[in-house]
Motif scaffolding. Structure first.
Motif, PDB file in Angstrom:
ATOM      1  N   THR A  12       0.840  -1.203   0.000  1.00 36.19           N
ATOM      2  CA  THR A  12       0.000   0.000   0.000  1.00 36.19           C
ATOM      3  C   THR A  12       0.872   1.249   0.000  1.00 36.19           C
ATOM      4  O   THR A  12       1.949   1.259   0.596  1.00 36.19           O
ATOM      5  N   THR A  13       0.381   2.294  -0.654  1.00 38.02           N
ATOM      6  CA  THR A  13       1.015   3.606  -0.607  1.00 38.02           C
ATOM      7  C   THR A  13      -0.084   4.657  -0.580  1.00 38.02           C
ATOM      8  O   THR A  13      -1.228   4.375  -0.930  1.00 38.02           O
ATOM      9  N   VAL A  14       0.272   5.873  -0.168  1.00 33.32           N
ATOM     10  CA  VAL A  14      -0.657   6.997  -0.222  1.00 33.32           C
ATOM     11  C   VAL A  14      -0.284   7.844  -1.434  1.00 33.32           C
ATOM     12  O   VAL A  14       0.889   8.163  -1.642  1.00 33.32           O
ATOM     13  N   ARG A  31      -2.339   1.124 -19.893  1.00 34.48           N
ATOM     14  CA  ARG A  31      -1.242   1.954 -19.382  1.00 34.48           C
ATOM     15  C   ARG A  31      -0.320   1.187 -18.433  1.00 34.48           C
ATOM     16  O   ARG A  31       0.619   1.765 -17.885  1.00 34.48           O
ATOM     17  N   SER A  32      -0.557  -0.106 -18.244  1.00 34.84           N
ATOM     18  CA  SER A  32       0.232  -0.872 -17.269  1.00 34.84           C
ATOM     19  C   SER A  32       1.724  -0.881 -17.576  1.00 34.84           C
ATOM     20  O   SER A  32       2.539  -1.044 -16.674  1.00 34.84           O
ATOM     21  N   GLY A  33       2.102  -0.667 -18.819  1.00 27.87           N
ATOM     22  CA  GLY A  33       3.519  -0.565 -19.163  1.00 27.87           C
ATOM     23  C   GLY A  33       4.193   0.633 -18.519  1.00 27.87           C
ATOM     24  O   GLY A  33       5.410   0.666 -18.381  1.00 27.87           O
ATOM     25  N   GLU A  34       3.401   1.616 -18.102  1.00 27.76           N
ATOM     26  CA  GLU A  34       3.944   2.800 -17.416  1.00 27.76           C
ATOM     27  C   GLU A  34       4.323   2.491 -15.977  1.00 27.76           C
ATOM     28  O   GLU A  34       5.108   3.218 -15.382  1.00 27.76           O
ATOM     29  N   TRP A  35       3.741   1.442 -15.397  1.00 24.26           N
ATOM     30  CA  TRP A  35       3.988   1.201 -13.978  1.00 24.26           C
ATOM     31  C   TRP A  35       4.524  -0.183 -13.661  1.00 24.26           C
ATOM     32  O   TRP A  35       5.219  -0.362 -12.679  1.00 24.26           O
ATOM     33  N   SER A  36       4.232  -1.171 -14.441  1.00 26.54           N
ATOM     34  CA  SER A  36       4.588  -2.545 -14.096  1.00 26.54           C
ATOM     35  C   SER A  36       6.030  -2.897 -14.463  1.00 26.54           C
ATOM     36  O   SER A  36       6.479  -2.577 -15.560  1.00 26.54           O
ATOM     37  N   PRO A  37       6.742  -3.599 -13.574  1.00 27.18           N
ATOM     38  CA  PRO A  37       8.078  -4.072 -13.918  1.00 27.18           C
ATOM     39  C   PRO A  37       8.064  -5.182 -14.978  1.00 27.18           C
ATOM     40  O   PRO A  37       9.070  -5.434 -15.612  1.00 27.18           O
ATOM     41  N   GLU A  38       6.916  -5.841 -15.170  1.00 30.46           N
ATOM     42  CA  GLU A  38       6.859  -6.991 -16.065  1.00 30.46           C
ATOM     43  C   GLU A  38       5.904  -6.787 -17.241  1.00 30.46           C
ATOM     44  O   GLU A  38       6.212  -7.178 -18.361  1.00 30.46           O
ATOM     45  N   ALA A 120      -5.425   6.074  -0.429  1.00 26.48           N
ATOM     46  CA  ALA A 120      -4.584   4.921  -0.091  1.00 26.48           C
ATOM     47  C   ALA A 120      -4.799   3.923  -1.222  1.00 26.48           C
ATOM     48  O   ALA A 120      -5.935   3.519  -1.507  1.00 26.48           O
ATOM     49  N   LEU A 121      -3.715   3.566  -1.888  1.00 26.10           N
ATOM     50  CA  LEU A 121      -3.775   2.623  -3.013  1.00 26.10           C
ATOM     51  C   LEU A 121      -3.095   1.329  -2.589  1.00 26.10           C
ATOM     52  O   LEU A 121      -1.922   1.329  -2.227  1.00 26.10           O
ATOM     53  N   THR A 122      -3.855   0.240  -2.628  1.00 26.98           N
ATOM     54  CA  THR A 122      -3.314  -1.086  -2.309  1.00 26.98           C
ATOM     55  C   THR A 122      -3.313  -1.925  -3.567  1.00 26.98           C
ATOM     56  O   THR A 122      -4.320  -2.000  -4.284  1.00 26.98           O
ATOM     57  N   HIS A 123      -2.179  -2.531  -3.829  1.00 27.72           N
ATOM     58  CA  HIS A 123      -2.028  -3.471  -4.945  1.00 27.72           C
ATOM     59  C   HIS A 123      -1.901  -4.845  -4.300  1.00 27.72           C
ATOM     60  O   HIS A 123      -1.112  -5.023  -3.360  1.00 27.72           O
ATOM     61  N   ALA A 124      -2.696  -5.811  -4.772  1.00 24.82           N
ATOM     62  CA  ALA A 124      -2.693  -7.135  -4.156  1.00 24.82           C
ATOM     63  C   ALA A 124      -2.705  -8.227  -5.215  1.00 24.82           C
ATOM     64  O   ALA A 124      -3.139  -8.017  -6.355  1.00 24.82           O
ATOM     65  N   PHE A 125      -2.213  -9.395  -4.798  1.00 25.39           N
ATOM     66  CA  PHE A 125      -2.252 -10.596  -5.628  1.00 25.39           C
ATOM     67  C   PHE A 125      -2.656 -11.751  -4.743  1.00 25.39           C
ATOM     68  O   PHE A 125      -2.142 -11.897  -3.629  1.00 25.39           O
ATOM     69  N   GLN A 163       7.469  -1.520  -6.578  1.00 25.61           N
ATOM     70  CA  GLN A 163       7.884  -0.721  -7.745  1.00 25.61           C
ATOM     71  C   GLN A 163       6.670  -0.145  -8.455  1.00 25.61           C
ATOM     72  O   GLN A 163       6.662   1.024  -8.840  1.00 25.61           O
ATOM     73  N   THR A 164       5.652  -0.972  -8.651  1.00 25.57           N
ATOM     74  CA  THR A 164       4.429  -0.542  -9.323  1.00 25.57           C
ATOM     75  C   THR A 164       3.807   0.638  -8.590  1.00 25.57           C
ATOM     76  O   THR A 164       3.470   1.664  -9.206  1.00 25.57           O
ATOM     77  N   LEU A 165       3.645   0.514  -7.274  1.00 27.15           N
ATOM     78  CA  LEU A 165       3.021   1.591  -6.502  1.00 27.15           C
ATOM     79  C   LEU A 165       3.855   2.872  -6.540  1.00 27.15           C
ATOM     80  O   LEU A 165       3.297   3.971  -6.659  1.00 27.15           O
TER      81      LEU A 165
END
Length: 176
Positions: A12-14, A31-38, A120-125, A163-165
């Motif tokens: 999570t990040t703010v 737009r995921s190429g702008e943020w994703s490492p993969e 607050a943005l949470t990225h989950a898998f 990295q994504t966040l």
């Protein structure tokens, strides 16, 4: 959904942006190429963009040193994902599809919640039952190797999420 849980990883990040702005950005998988490492981006191949049931075809790239000892896909490949939840501005989730086009218990998500600073943005898998690809990776491993892989892979995913966040935060905050 099954009661099996193979992975559950989140970060999570703010972000100093309102939830609607954050949601609009993270639900635009093109737009995921702008943020994703993969993930290098991709395109919506069926349905309306970001709508439940819609399919996104992602272009991916993985470097050779990523969990280098394990037999994972390297270089370029594509995946097909199906949107399984889209509730603006709070939750956006997509599941990886198998070779038959069925959504698997391999679900990525973003959740957005309002804060005094913005969102607050949470990225989950989450992975329940092993996916088709994961069964192939683990097929030739003994129990100790499977345990090691699951720990190493969870660490890799956690690092990718951080990295994504950071990239999403940077893009959205510099745009405002």
């Amino acid at each position: 959904m099954s009661s099996t849980e193979t992975f559950r990883v989140d970060a999570t990040t703010v972000v100093q942006a309102d939830p609607a702005t954050v949601f609009a950005y993270v639900s635009d998988l093109t737009r995921s190429g702008e943020w994703s490492p993969e993930c290098r981006g991709g395109e919506w191949t069926s349905g309306d963009p970001a709508a439940v049931g819609s399919v996104f075809t992602a272009r991916n790239h993985r470097e050779p040193e990523v969990v280098a000892w394990a037999p994972v896909v390297r270089g370029e490949w594509t995946t097909h994902c199906e949107v399984v939840e889209a509730v603006p501005p709070g939750v956006f989730s997509w599941a990886m599809r198998d070779s038959g086009g069925r959504a698997q218990e391999s679900v990525w998500s973003f959740t957005v919640a309002p804060t005094a600073e913005g969102s607050a943005l949470t990225h989950a898998f989450w992975m329940g039952e092993l996916t088709e690809g994961m069964r192939g990776i683990l097929a030739g491993m003994n129990d100790d190797e499977v345990k090691k892989f699951l720990v190493d892979w969870a660490d890799k995913i956690q690092g990718d999420m951080r990295q994504t966040l950071a990239r999403i935060k940077s893009r959205l905050e510099s745009a405002s």
